[in-house]
Motif scaffolding. Structure first.
Motif, PDB file in Angstrom:
ATOM      1  N   HIS A  97       3.386 -10.259  20.074  1.00 34.35           N
ATOM      2  CA  HIS A  97       3.139 -11.120  18.903  1.00 34.35           C
ATOM      3  C   HIS A  97       4.339 -12.038  18.651  1.00 34.35           C
ATOM      4  O   HIS A  97       5.485 -11.596  18.693  1.00 34.35           O
ATOM      5  CB  HIS A  97       2.915 -10.224  17.679  1.00 34.35           C
ATOM      6  CG  HIS A  97       2.703 -10.975  16.402  1.00 34.35           C
ATOM      7  ND1 HIS A  97       3.529 -10.829  15.323  1.00 34.35           N
ATOM      8  CD2 HIS A  97       1.768 -11.873  16.019  1.00 34.35           C
ATOM      9  CE1 HIS A  97       3.104 -11.601  14.322  1.00 34.35           C
ATOM     10  NE2 HIS A  97       2.040 -12.241  14.725  1.00 34.35           N
TER      11      HIS A  97
ATOM     12  N   TYR B 260      -1.786 -20.380  -0.433  1.00 34.15           N
ATOM     13  CA  TYR B 260      -0.611 -19.713  -1.002  1.00 34.15           C
ATOM     14  C   TYR B 260      -0.528 -19.811  -2.524  1.00 34.15           C
ATOM     15  O   TYR B 260       0.454 -19.369  -3.110  1.00 34.15           O
ATOM     16  CB  TYR B 260       0.696 -20.223  -0.352  1.00 34.15           C
ATOM     17  CG  TYR B 260       0.818 -19.767   1.086  1.00 34.15           C
ATOM     18  CD1 TYR B 260       1.309 -18.502   1.400  1.00 34.15           C
ATOM     19  CD2 TYR B 260       0.382 -20.565   2.132  1.00 34.15           C
ATOM     20  CE1 TYR B 260       1.392 -18.062   2.711  1.00 34.15           C
ATOM     21  CE2 TYR B 260       0.445 -20.136   3.455  1.00 34.15           C
ATOM     22  CZ  TYR B 260       0.955 -18.884   3.733  1.00 34.15           C
ATOM     23  OH  TYR B 260       1.030 -18.451   5.032  1.00 34.15           O
TER      24      TYR B 260
ATOM     25  N   ARG C  23       6.386  -7.529  17.660  1.00 35.61           N
ATOM     26  CA  ARG C  23       6.678  -8.929  17.358  1.00 35.61           C
ATOM     27  C   ARG C  23       8.022  -9.287  17.974  1.00 35.61           C
ATOM     28  O   ARG C  23       8.979  -8.520  17.876  1.00 35.61           O
ATOM     29  CB  ARG C  23       6.734  -9.138  15.843  1.00 35.61           C
ATOM     30  CG  ARG C  23       7.084 -10.578  15.491  1.00 35.61           C
ATOM     31  CD  ARG C  23       6.847 -10.872  14.030  1.00 35.61           C
ATOM     32  NE  ARG C  23       7.317 -12.213  13.700  1.00 35.61           N
ATOM     33  CZ  ARG C  23       7.123 -12.799  12.529  1.00 35.61           C
ATOM     34  NH1 ARG C  23       6.484 -12.150  11.571  1.00 35.61           N
ATOM     35  NH2 ARG C  23       7.584 -14.013  12.299  1.00 35.61           N
TER      36      ARG C  23
ATOM     37  N   HIS D  15       5.231 -15.248  15.838  1.00 34.67           N
ATOM     38  CA  HIS D  15       4.858 -16.222  14.792  1.00 34.67           C
ATOM     39  C   HIS D  15       6.042 -17.164  14.634  1.00 34.67           C
ATOM     40  O   HIS D  15       7.145 -16.726  14.277  1.00 34.67           O
ATOM     41  CB  HIS D  15       4.562 -15.502  13.477  1.00 34.67           C
ATOM     42  CG  HIS D  15       4.431 -16.452  12.325  1.00 34.67           C
ATOM     43  ND1 HIS D  15       3.345 -17.290  12.171  1.00 34.67           N
ATOM     44  CD2 HIS D  15       5.260 -16.718  11.286  1.00 34.67           C
ATOM     45  CE1 HIS D  15       3.509 -18.026  11.076  1.00 34.67           C
ATOM     46  NE2 HIS D  15       4.657 -17.696  10.523  1.00 34.67           N
TER      47      HIS D  15
ATOM     48  N   GLY E 144       0.414 -15.966  16.305  1.00 29.69           N
ATOM     49  CA  GLY E 144       0.750 -16.083  14.897  1.00 29.69           C
ATOM     50  C   GLY E 144      -0.052 -17.137  14.149  1.00 29.69           C
ATOM     51  O   GLY E 144      -1.146 -17.550  14.548  1.00 29.69           O
ATOM     52  N   GLY E 145       0.524 -17.565  13.027  1.00 30.42           N
ATOM     53  CA  GLY E 145      -0.120 -18.568  12.186  1.00 30.42           C
ATOM     54  C   GLY E 145       0.608 -19.892  12.283  1.00 30.42           C
ATOM     55  O   GLY E 145       1.373 -20.134  13.223  1.00 30.42           O
ATOM     56  N   GLY E 146       0.334 -20.746  11.287  1.00 28.94           N
ATOM     57  CA  GLY E 146       1.022 -22.040  11.239  1.00 28.94           C
ATOM     58  C   GLY E 146       0.381 -23.116  12.086  1.00 28.94           C
ATOM     59  O   GLY E 146       0.902 -24.222  12.167  1.00 28.94           O
TER      60      GLY E 146
ATOM     61  N   GLU F  44      -3.669 -16.290  14.134  1.00 33.14           N
ATOM     62  CA  GLU F  44      -3.837 -15.737  12.778  1.00 33.14           C
ATOM     63  C   GLU F  44      -3.402 -16.759  11.730  1.00 33.14           C
ATOM     64  O   GLU F  44      -2.438 -16.524  11.003  1.00 33.14           O
ATOM     65  CB  GLU F  44      -3.076 -14.417  12.631  1.00 33.14           C
ATOM     66  CG  GLU F  44      -1.637 -14.464  13.117  1.00 33.14           C
ATOM     67  CD  GLU F  44      -0.875 -13.157  12.913  1.00 33.14           C
ATOM     68  OE1 GLU F  44      -1.475 -12.088  13.034  1.00 33.14           O
ATOM     69  OE2 GLU F  44       0.341 -13.235  12.628  1.00 33.14           O
ATOM     70  N   PRO F  45      -4.132 -17.875  11.655  1.00 28.77           N
ATOM     71  CA  PRO F  45      -3.763 -18.872  10.652  1.00 28.77           C
ATOM     72  C   PRO F  45      -4.142 -18.401   9.245  1.00 28.77           C
ATOM     73  O   PRO F  45      -5.014 -17.548   9.086  1.00 28.77           O
ATOM     74  CB  PRO F  45      -4.616 -20.090  11.045  1.00 28.77           C
ATOM     75  CG  PRO F  45      -5.814 -19.508  11.711  1.00 28.77           C
ATOM     76  CD  PRO F  45      -5.335 -18.255  12.408  1.00 28.77           C
ATOM     77  N   GLY F  46      -3.479 -18.970   8.268  1.00 29.08           N
ATOM     78  CA  GLY F  46      -3.838 -18.698   6.875  1.00 29.08           C
ATOM     79  C   GLY F  46      -4.151 -20.012   6.189  1.00 29.08           C
ATOM     80  O   GLY F  46      -5.306 -20.385   5.989  1.00 29.08           O
ATOM     81  N   GLY F  47      -3.078 -20.750   5.902  1.00 30.01           N
ATOM     82  CA  GLY F  47      -3.208 -22.002   5.159  1.00 30.01           C
ATOM     83  C   GLY F  47      -4.224 -22.962   5.762  1.00 30.01           C
ATOM     84  O   GLY F  47      -5.005 -23.585   5.030  1.00 30.01           O
TER      85      GLY F  47
ATOM     86  N   LYS G 210      -2.116 -13.261   3.613  1.00 30.56           N
ATOM     87  CA  LYS G 210      -0.977 -13.657   2.770  1.00 30.56           C
ATOM     88  C   LYS G 210      -1.194 -15.052   2.197  1.00 30.56           C
ATOM     89  O   LYS G 210      -0.657 -15.395   1.163  1.00 30.56           O
ATOM     90  CB  LYS G 210       0.323 -13.620   3.577  1.00 30.56           C
ATOM     91  CG  LYS G 210       0.435 -14.710   4.613  1.00 30.56           C
ATOM     92  CD  LYS G 210       1.621 -14.519   5.516  1.00 30.56           C
ATOM     93  CE  LYS G 210       1.392 -13.363   6.465  1.00 30.56           C
ATOM     94  NZ  LYS G 210       2.591 -12.890   7.110  1.00 30.56           N
ATOM     95  N   ALA G 211      -1.988 -15.889   2.886  1.00 29.29           N
ATOM     96  CA  ALA G 211      -2.163 -17.282   2.464  1.00 29.29           C
ATOM     97  C   ALA G 211      -3.333 -17.451   1.506  1.00 29.29           C
ATOM     98  O   ALA G 211      -3.309 -18.315   0.618  1.00 29.29           O
ATOM     99  CB  ALA G 211      -2.392 -18.169   3.687  1.00 29.29           C
TER     100      ALA G 211
ATOM    101  N   ALA H 277      -5.018 -14.771   7.939  1.00 28.31           N
ATOM    102  CA  ALA H 277      -3.777 -14.197   7.400  1.00 28.31           C
ATOM    103  C   ALA H 277      -3.940 -14.143   5.884  1.00 28.31           C
ATOM    104  O   ALA H 277      -3.881 -15.171   5.203  1.00 28.31           O
ATOM    105  CB  ALA H 277      -2.576 -15.049   7.792  1.00 28.31           C
TER     106      ALA H 277
HETATM  107  C1  LIG Z   1       3.283 -13.265  10.791  1.00 32.25           C
HETATM  108  C2  LIG Z   1       2.534 -14.366  10.139  1.00 32.25           C
HETATM  109  N1  LIG Z   1       1.287 -14.644  10.566  1.00 32.25           N
HETATM  110  C3  LIG Z   1       0.545 -15.628  10.009  1.00 32.25           C
HETATM  111  C4  LIG Z   1       1.049 -16.406   8.978  1.00 32.25           C
HETATM  112  C5  LIG Z   1       0.175 -17.460   8.378  1.00 32.25           C
HETATM  113  O1  LIG Z   1       0.763 -18.701   8.473  1.00 32.25           O
HETATM  114  P1  LIG Z   1       0.012 -20.013   7.966  1.00 32.25           P
HETATM  115  O2  LIG Z   1      -0.538 -19.737   6.619  1.00 32.25           O
HETATM  116  O3  LIG Z   1       1.101 -21.041   7.945  1.00 32.25           O
HETATM  117  O4  LIG Z   1      -1.046 -20.310   8.967  1.00 32.25           O
HETATM  118  C6  LIG Z   1       2.362 -16.169   8.524  1.00 32.25           C
HETATM  119  C7  LIG Z   1       2.948 -16.962   7.437  1.00 32.25           C
HETATM  120  O5  LIG Z   1       4.035 -16.774   6.981  1.00 32.25           O
HETATM  121  C8  LIG Z   1       3.111 -15.106   9.112  1.00 32.25           C
HETATM  122  O6  LIG Z   1       4.354 -14.809   8.694  1.00 32.25           O
END
Ligand SMILES: Cc1ncc(COP(=O)(O)O)c(C=O)c1O
Length: 379
Positions: free
Chosen positions: A171, A338, A128, A173, A207-209, A240-243, A44-45, A42
């Motif tokens: 999907h 992040y 989603r 999350h 999703g992520g987390g 789809e993890p990020g952090g 975004k992270a 992901a």
């Molecule tokens: C749709 C979606 N996927 C993946 C993630 C990544 O989450 P994380 O970084 O907590 O694993 C997020 C985080 O907000 C998200 O909104």
């Protein structure tokens, strides 16, 4: 003095610990191998291209939250590009489709509106939904995508209106820094409650987390849950993890510039919580500092504050074995997730260098920033 200093040529700096990143990626590799799922980054992270050659060896691609992330994923990472946005604009959908393999929608109205264009482009769709699973998030309602006022995902009562013949991925999350019980709980919750819809799709994206690299996270429990889900429904599973992929895989390195005495002493740093670690103020949390303890654990207590004008721009209160002095290096742990993606130049604060700490112990500058980066954005 901290027991550890990093050989960076200047601060502030985000230092990416390549060995630690590779170790994190090994967890992802094991989950993929043993459960048969796909894992996307992901962006975004964390989205630093200098690390993509390493990440790409293990991960299946990226998932983007917006156009620029999708472009970055396509141009710099390669492999699969998935995209989710709470809403797409008419004028950008074609550009998205030129970049993404899979495009996820947040409403039935948007799905129906853009479906002909998606089909024409030969791309796959996802929908989603909000599975109503709020048990495993940190940070309260601000970080709960399943809260009663969340704008993310169609509601379960809308699922029957989805044109399932045209939807490839379901999907959800729902997690934030969740341990295995959260990940397993989500997978079981969806399996138990949404079977008829799972049977209509080719893949389910959880999703992520999923905080897979946190100490105590039972990776085997996650693998077992994914395997059982895949066996029950014969679908592909995507995470789809990020952090979690960059958790504890780097640092934010700062230098003490001065000590300001008041009721509590503040060590003023060249790094800023507001600019360089904004989540620490938003969630909020106190980031770890290498060699420091909680207030009172060591004899010398300090607030660690920034040199911006914002009164609250303080990382937290810590104690150190020795008094701090100008020139000392302060190393914040878990410095990547992040942070690089959200850094700002508020107050004209320089952006930290991005540095790779290679496996030979040497630091290599990946990207430095200067006045031009600040000036350009101001128009
Ligand atoms: C749709 C979606 N996927 C993946 C993630 C990544 O989450 P994380 O970084 O907590 O694993 C997020 C985080 O907000 C998200 O909104």
């Amino acid at each position: 003095m901290n027991p550890l200093t990093l050989p960076v040529s200047r601060t502030p700096a985000y230092v990416i610990d390549v060995a630690a990143l590779k170790k994190n990626l090994q967890t992802a590799a094991r989950i993929k191998k043993e459960s048969g799922c796909k894992i996307l980054l992901a962006t975004k992270a964390f989205a630093t291209p200098a690390t993509f050659p390493i990440m790409r060896e293990v991960l299946d691609g990226t998932t983007a939250s917006g156009l620029y992330e999708a472009k970055l994923g396509r141009e710099e990472f390669g492999k699969e590009v998935h995209v989710f946005s709470p809403a797409y604009k008419e004028e950008e959908i074609k550009e998205f489709l030129g970049l993404a393999d899979d495009i996820y929608f947040n409403s039935i109205a948007q799905l129906r509106r853009f479906l002909p264009t998606v089909k024409q482009a030969g791309k796959k769709t996802g929908i989603r939904f909000n599975p109503g699973y709020s048990k495993a998030t940190v940070g309260g309602a601000l970080y709960d995508p399943c809260s009663p006022t969340s704008r993310f995902g169609i509601l379960p009562k809308e699922l029957d209106q989805v044109p399932w013949d045209d939807v490839h991925i379901l999907h959800a999350h729902a997690l934030c820094e969740a341990m295995h019980d959260g990940s397993v709980g989500l997978i079981e919750h969806i399996g138990k409650n949404f079977g008829p819809y799972i049977k209509r799709v080719k893949a389910v994206n959880f999703g992520g987390g999923h905080f897979i690299n946190k100490k105590g996270y039972d990776v085997d429990a996650l693998i077992k849950a994914i395997k059982e889900f895949r066996a029950a429904y014969n679908v592909e599973v995507i995470l789809e993890p990020g952090g979690a992929l960059v958790y504890n895989a780097g640092y934010l390195v700062a230098t003490v510039l001065d000590i300001h005495p008041n009721e509590k002493n503040t060590a003023i740093l060249d790094a800023s919580a507001t600019c360089h670690m904004p989540d620490s103020l938003l969630i909020p949390f106190t980031p770890p500092v290498i060699g420091a303890g909680e207030p009172g654990a060591h004899p010398h207590n300090y607030l660690l504050g920034a040199r911006t004008c914002m009164t609250g721009d303080v990382f937290g209160e810590y104690s150190f074995p020795q008094p701090l002095k100008a020139g000392d290096q302060i190393i914040f742990g878990d410095g990547l997730q992040y942070n690089l993606v959200q850094a700002t130049t508020f107050n004209g604060t320089p952006l930290p260098d991005i540095v790779l700490l290679n496996e030979n112990g040497k630091c290599e500058l990946a990207r430095g920033f200067g006045y031009e980066d600040f000036r350009k954005r101001l128009g």
